[in-house]
Design a protein around this motif. Structure first.
Motif, PDB file in Angstrom:
ATOM      1  N   ARG A   8       0.848  -1.196   0.000  1.00 36.83           N
ATOM      2  CA  ARG A   8       0.000   0.000   0.000  1.00 36.83           C
ATOM      3  C   ARG A   8       0.883   1.244   0.000  1.00 36.83           C
ATOM      4  O   ARG A   8       1.609   1.517   0.965  1.00 36.83           O
ATOM      5  N   HIS A   9       0.802   2.004  -1.106  1.00 37.04           N
ATOM      6  CA  HIS A   9       1.613   3.219  -1.223  1.00 37.04           C
ATOM      7  C   HIS A   9       0.944   4.115  -2.262  1.00 37.04           C
ATOM      8  O   HIS A   9       0.327   3.624  -3.215  1.00 37.04           O
ATOM      9  N   PRO A  10       1.060   5.460  -2.118  1.00 38.31           N
ATOM     10  CA  PRO A  10       0.435   6.345  -3.118  1.00 38.31           C
ATOM     11  C   PRO A  10       0.937   6.121  -4.540  1.00 38.31           C
ATOM     12  O   PRO A  10       0.223   6.454  -5.491  1.00 38.31           O
ATOM     13  N   SER A  11       2.133   5.561  -4.695  1.00 34.83           N
ATOM     14  CA  SER A  11       2.672   5.321  -6.034  1.00 34.83           C
ATOM     15  C   SER A  11       2.483   3.886  -6.489  1.00 34.83           C
ATOM     16  O   SER A  11       2.964   3.523  -7.572  1.00 34.83           O
ATOM     17  N   ILE A  12       1.803   3.066  -5.705  1.00 33.24           N
ATOM     18  CA  ILE A  12       1.477   1.686  -6.083  1.00 33.24           C
ATOM     19  C   ILE A  12      -0.012   1.635  -6.409  1.00 33.24           C
ATOM     20  O   ILE A  12      -0.832   2.208  -5.693  1.00 33.24           O
ATOM     21  N   GLN A  42       6.922  10.251  -9.443  1.00 31.04           N
ATOM     22  CA  GLN A  42       6.029   9.359  -8.717  1.00 31.04           C
ATOM     23  C   GLN A  42       6.491   7.904  -8.821  1.00 31.04           C
ATOM     24  O   GLN A  42       6.402   7.145  -7.847  1.00 31.04           O
ATOM     25  N   VAL A  43       7.002   7.506  -9.986  1.00 31.63           N
ATOM     26  CA  VAL A  43       7.513   6.141 -10.137  1.00 31.63           C
ATOM     27  C   VAL A  43       8.740   5.936  -9.245  1.00 31.63           C
ATOM     28  O   VAL A  43       8.899   4.868  -8.624  1.00 31.63           O
ATOM     29  N   ALA A  44       9.565   6.958  -9.178  1.00 27.44           N
ATOM     30  CA  ALA A  44      10.755   6.844  -8.323  1.00 27.44           C
ATOM     31  C   ALA A  44      10.367   6.704  -6.858  1.00 27.44           C
ATOM     32  O   ALA A  44      11.008   5.958  -6.097  1.00 27.44           O
ATOM     33  N   ASP A  93      -2.005  10.585 -12.043  1.00 26.17           N
ATOM     34  CA  ASP A  93      -0.834  10.074 -11.328  1.00 26.17           C
ATOM     35  C   ASP A  93      -0.349   8.779 -11.963  1.00 26.17           C
ATOM     36  O   ASP A  93      -1.144   7.969 -12.448  1.00 26.17           O
ATOM     37  N   TRP A  94       0.947   8.594 -11.930  1.00 29.30           N
ATOM     38  CA  TRP A  94       1.561   7.367 -12.441  1.00 29.30           C
ATOM     39  C   TRP A  94       1.688   6.376 -11.289  1.00 29.30           C
ATOM     40  O   TRP A  94       2.218   6.710 -10.225  1.00 29.30           O
TER      41      TRP A  94
END
Length: 926
Positions: free
Chosen positions: A92-96, A172-174, A203-204
């Motif tokens: 669980r993460h904003p970029s996942i 965001q991917v990083a 968002d990516w």
């Protein structure tokens, strides 16, 4: 066991979600559908894998080494795909990519899971970008996806790949890679554009974790099993490429060193960056999924991406990437590569726009002072952002912070500025801004039920009112009435005068978008309530200006050069405010004017503002209403002791203008009535003695029934009229028609020596107004036929009553010698009824005449001349000698419009002055 089997055939996602008929995109092994939860209406994306897609590729011959069957190979693919979905549930993460429903089996052996709404994968976006660039050259139009949602509605999704979008996405991917490497202790293993998704906010997000594995020689505790490089690097032609490792983005650590390391993902990230700027948008490493080809490419420096060959890119790369980033990502040695945290701090992201995005993402964690300073400076650089970033990234982040009431006004200022810049501002405002405005101002928590002033909320209301024109442009009339107008009402009801003043000032914009019903039943009552209740002189003046607008006037408060429409001249209305949705005449006359009449103050500013309202009222109200209701109010206001000469002159000008209008319309009305009366008046009927039935030859035409009632003495009732039905209007008759005089057995023969005897001609019609008679015609005594011998008894002994003479020859049965009224008024009795002067007689008009003689053999009726009253005169008969030698003068007889019979007397001028007796004396009296 049966329950277990039934559960396997029942899908939770298919039962609880509505799924679109066709997929929005195809990414790797997954088909992505739009979905909506049936209970809550929440939108999701549903990923579906169909097992039959594996069978289409199983055309190869010969087993793999070790004799693995095709069925077992398919099972391995299914397990890898399940691992991809289950990894999203654990990470669980904003970029996942966020998982909303866990993976489940379908009836045909496939897989299904649900995530947050996604627009497309990065691979699909790059593919469409290639198609557009081939059709329109490099830098073609933005990518537009026309998709169909779960309810069958088509939607257009605009996506742009520009410099800022790339920087934001890579950042965001990083962050997602940093989470995987440092927190989860995992290597992604297959970082490609197919593993990156773009959600509805732009968002990516990272996905495609089917090849994720802990790095080699690690002490991290993870439940994810490591991958076998020997198995995943081998490409099996019997299964689709999408479910196998993509060697075009794979690090040499996997292929050349057989080492699973965290740095391998950073090499793959560098290749993805090259694909974003390359044309076509693909990896510079083309291996055809063959490890041998991959190894061959790395044996030559010309086929290996490096700074010397512009990293095999067909386009010019940004300077920051070429100088600092790519050399530390695309390198053979893993230790020389930067990690995910260092990548985020590189110069590639060192610009104001990217820094703004980063600050905005961490805004909830900032202090109130930092937030305020950031929001005050944001309008200066908003115009430099791409429209897609503003719509999908900046605006949603700002609206999330509206919960902080202290920042509400600053947030709304930036939000409205963004809406004004977006080409799709109407859709964005309706979907994102209006719900937030309702939540802030109109919900139970938004409305302030206490008497305490909510200063932050009032500051937000001021911002909303300042941008009311922008709001009206970006919403429909129904949305404005349901969602925005209550906010304006809230401002009008505020105890803060400045807020009420601004709400009244936005009234012209409200009228432009509102319909007549809304204006009359919703807007006008608000303004009227403010006008009636306020104690502020400024608010009362502003309310009067609002009345001007409601009545169709200009909001500028300055009279235009079109005039007020009351001077009879027609001006060019091309520049007049085009608004038909103003108050109707009834509301203006019955509600607006009484409000003005109730004004108590005599302040000149209020009086002049009311004068402007009256000027508009004059364009709408009737002239009768202006004369009876408006002019008295204007006179009252004009006499205010505080008005100067110029202000008084303004009132007088309007009074004169209204008076002129009233005079013109009333004159026109009277002329029309006079014209209609003249056109509808029949001259032939006017000669018919008010419809009494007299023919052109003077004979009264009476039907047989009336005659029988007359001679037999029968009456139809107490109110029977002497003339009966003969007073009803008769049809016009020809002048040449003459009625034969009937002869009765009891009548005397007619005198043929005077052809005009027995003829009664009607008086000339006049246009006099009718009046109510003092005595009804039914009051005359009935007439009875008798012989000629009774002539001497026709006169009664009463001084005030004259008994009619009986006919000796054929004449109208009601024709008396003389008729009189007992109660004739003095003014009417003294009025002249003839054009010639009345000769004097030795007898009074009301004196008893001398008895009649038998020398008269018949009665004669002569025409009477008309004067103001329309009627006839019935005079006593003349002797043949008198008819030849004298000219009778008749006064008013059957009194015209008054409907009465008056006593008239005539006297002939003779040379014989001796006293006459009998009938001669009577004739001389008359």
């Amino acid at each position: 066991m049966f329950t277990s089997a039934l559960k396997s055939f029942t899908s939770n996602i298919s039962t609880n979600y509505t799924i679109a008929a066709s997929p929005t995109s195809v990414t790797g092994a997954w088909k992505v559908y739009d979905g909506k939860k049936k209970t809550t209406g929440k939108t999701v994306s549903i990923f579906v894998f169909e097992r039959k897609s594996l069978d289409s590729q199983s055309g190869g011959l010969g087993p793999r080494s070790g004799g693995v069957s095709l069925r077992k190979l398919h099972d391995e693919v299914i397990e890898r795909l399940k691992k991809e979905a289950s990894s999203l549930a654990r990470l669980r993460h904003p970029s996942i990519l966020e998982l909303t429903e866990p993976v489940e089996d379908t009836r045909n052996g496939g897989l299904m899971f649900a995530t947050e709404p996604v627009t497309a994968s990065l691979a699909g976006l790059l593919q469409e970008k290639d198609d557009q660039e081939r059709a329109g050259g490099i830098g073609g139009r933005p990518s537009r996806y026309v998709t169909e949602d779960a309810e069958g509605r088509k939607q257009r999704r605009e996506l742009e790949i520009d410099e800022l979008e790339i920087q934001k996405g890579l950042l965001q991917v990083a962050k997602g890679l940093e989470f995987l490497h440092e927190s989860a202790g995992l290597v992604h293993g297959n970082l490609t554009p197919d593993a990156m998704y773009i959600n509805a906010k732009g968002d990516w997000k990272l996905s495609g974790l089917g090849f994720s594995s802990p790095p080699d020689n690690t002490n991290s505790r993870t439940t994810t099993p490591p991958i076998s490089l020997s198995e995943v690097l081998y490409h099996d032609p019997r299964i689709p490429k999408a479910v196998q490792l993509n060697l075009d983005y794979t690090s040499p650590d996997f292929v050349l060193d057989s080492n699973v390391s965290l740095a391998a993902d950073m090499f793959s990230l560098g290749i993805v960056i090259l694909a974003l700027y390359n044309s076509p948008h693909a990896s510079p490493l083309q291996t055809n999924s063959n490890p041998s080809t991959y190894k061959k490419l790395f044996t030559s420096s010309s086929s290996t991406p490096s700074s010397s060959n512009n990293f095999l890119s067909s386009r010019r790369l940004p300077t920051e990437l070429v100088s600092t980033v790519l050399p530390r990502l695309i390198t053979r040695r893993p230790t020389q590569r930067m990690n995910a945290r260092e990548f985020q701090q590189s110069q590639f992201f060192d610009n104001i726009l990217v820094s703004t995005i980063r600050f905005l993402e961490s805004l909830p964690a900032k202090t109130p002072q930092e937030k305020s300073q950031f929001l005050r400076g944001l309008p200066q650089i908003i115009s430099r952002f791409p429209k897609s970033v503003l719509e999908k990234k900046v605006l949603p982040a700002l609206l999330e912070e509206t919960k902080d009431r202290e920042l509400l006004s600053l947030i709304l200022q930036n939000a409205f500025k963004i809406i004004g810049m977006l080409p799709s501002g109407k859709r964005t405002f309706t979907e994102k801004v209006i719900p937030r405005l309702r939540e802030v101002f109109l919900t139970a928590g938004g409305k302030n039920s206490s008497s305490e002033r909510d200063t932050p909320k009032e500051a937000g209301l001021v911002v909303v009112l300042e941008n009311i024109a922008l709001i009206s442009e970006n919403c429909s009339g129904k949305e404005f009435k349901d969602d925005v107008l209550p906010i304006v009402q809230l401002a009008m009801e505020s105890p803060t005068h400045s807020l009420v003043d601004r709400s009244l000032g936005c009234l012209p914009t409200v009228l432009d978008i509102s319909d007549f019903s809304t204006i009359k039943h919703d807007v006008f009552p608000l303004v009227a309530a403010v006008f009636s209740k306020t104690s502020s002189l400024g608010i009362k003046i502003r309310a009067l200006e609002a009345f001007v607008v409601l009545c169709g006037g200009s909001s500028s408060g300055v009279e235009d050069d079109h005039g007020d429409g009351l001077d009879g001249t027609q001006k060019d209305p091309s520049s007049r405010r085009n608004n038909t949705a103003v108050l109707d005449k009834f509301t203006v006359q019955e509600k607006v004017v009484p409000l003005l009449k109730a004004i108590k103050t005599k302040e000149p500013a209020v009086m002049m503002a009311a004068l402007a309202v009256f000027r508009q009222v004059g364009r709408i109200a009737d002239s009768d209403f202006l004369a009876i209701d408006v002019l008295p109010i204007l006179w009252n206001f004009s006499l205010g002791p505080l008005l100067n000469v110029q202000q008084f002159k303004g009132f007088m000008d309007l009074i004169r203008m209204f008076s002129s209008k009233i005079e013109q319309e009333q004159t026109k009305k009277l002329l029309e009535l006079s014209s209609n009366s003249a056109n509808g008046f029949d001259a032939s009927q006017s000669k018919d003695l008010m419809g009494t039935g007299l023919s052109q030859n003077g004979n009264l035409e009476i039907g047989q029934d009336e005659f029988e009632r007359l001679v037999l003495g029968k009456r139809t009732g107490a109110g029977a009229d002497l003339l009966g039905d003969s007073l009803r209007p008769q049809a016009p008759r020809s002048q040449s028609t003459r009625t034969e005089t009937p002869v009765f057995s009891w009548s005397s023969p007619t005198n043929s020596s005077n052809p005009q005897s027995g003829i009664l001609t009607p008086r000339q019609a006049s246009n006099a107004r009718t009046i109510t008679p003092d005595q009804s015609l039914s009051g005359f005594a009935p007439l009875k036929p008798s012989s000629s011998s009774g002539l001497s008894n026709t006169m009664g002994t009463d001084r005030n009553t004259l008994t009619p003479m009986q006919p000796l020859s054929a004449a109208p049965p009601w024709a008396p010698s003389t008729l009189t009224m007992n109660n004739m008024s003095g003014g009417l009795s003294n009025m002249a009824f003839s054009q010639n002067p009345r000769p004097t007689t030795p007898y009074s008009s009301f004196s008893k005449p001398p008895p009649l003689t038998s020398s008269n053999s018949f009665h004669s009726m002569q025409p009477a001349q008309s004067n103001y009253f329309n009627g006839v005169s019935i005079a006593p008969p003349l002797t043949p000698r008198q008819g030849r030698n004298t000219q009778p003068l008749y006064g008013g007889g059957l009194g015209g419009m008054a409907g009465t019979a008056a006593l008239s007397s005539t006297q002939t001028s003779t040379t014989n002055s001796q006293e006459k007796k009998g009938l001669d004396a009577y004739e001389s009296l008359l």
